[in-house]
Design a protein around this motif. Structure first.
Motif, PDB file in Angstrom:
ATOM      1  N   ALA A   1       0.618  -1.161   0.106  1.00  0.00           N
ATOM      2  CA  ALA A   1       0.041   0.210  -0.095  1.00  0.00           C
ATOM      3  C   ALA A   1       1.023   1.683   0.013  1.00  0.00           C
ATOM      4  N   PRO A   2       0.364   2.412  -0.820  1.00  0.00           N
ATOM      5  CA  PRO A   2       1.170   3.636  -1.157  1.00  0.00           C
ATOM      6  C   PRO A   2       1.179   4.336   0.634  1.00  0.00           C
ATOM      7  N   PRO A   3       1.740   4.890   0.799  1.00  0.00           N
ATOM      8  CA  PRO A   3       2.596   5.492   1.733  1.00  0.00           C
ATOM      9  C   PRO A   3       1.308   6.517   2.471  1.00  0.00           C
ATOM     10  N   LYS A   4       0.667   6.316   3.269  1.00  0.00           N
ATOM     11  CA  LYS A   4      -0.266   7.709   3.745  1.00  0.00           C
ATOM     12  C   LYS A   4       0.628   9.376   3.646  1.00  0.00           C
ATOM     13  N   THR A   5      -0.286   9.763   3.256  1.00  0.00           N
ATOM     14  CA  THR A   5       0.318  11.264   3.045  1.00  0.00           C
ATOM     15  C   THR A   5      -0.241  12.042   4.382  1.00  0.00           C
ATOM     16  N   VAL A   6      -0.477  12.904   4.935  1.00  0.00           N
ATOM     17  CA  VAL A   6      -1.068  13.509   6.318  1.00  0.00           C
ATOM     18  C   VAL A   6      -0.916  14.510   5.933  1.00  0.00           C
TER      19      VAL A   6
END
Length: 79
Positions: free
Chosen positions: A32-37
């Motif tokens: 899963a692509p890293p989640k951006t905050v």
């Protein structure tokens, strides 16, 4: 003979077996692509298609129409 896992059925063709083994060895597991905050107050440029009459409604108020659209979208999103 002790219980051993069953060997998958072979493909009968050494070349096909080698290609299948290569594929198994080189296939990457999807991550899963890293989640951006989301940083408060930072805006992102996007392309958005809006009906002409809706766009004209917001542009009638003059400059700041993009901010008004953003405010309406925030309200609709419950933010």
């Amino acid at each position: 003979m002790p219980d051993q896992p069953r060997r998958p059925r072979t493909l009968n063709d050494p070349r096909s077996e080698a290609e299948a083994a290569f594929k198994r060895a080189t296939t990457k597991v999807a991550e899963a692509p890293p989640k951006t905050v989301a940083v408060p107050g930072v805006r992102e440029q996007v392309t958005l298609r809006i009906d002409k009459d809706v766009l004209e409604h917001f542009q009638e108020g003059g400059p700041g129409w993009q901010d008004r659209i953003n405010a309406a979208l925030r309200k609709a999103a419950g933010k």
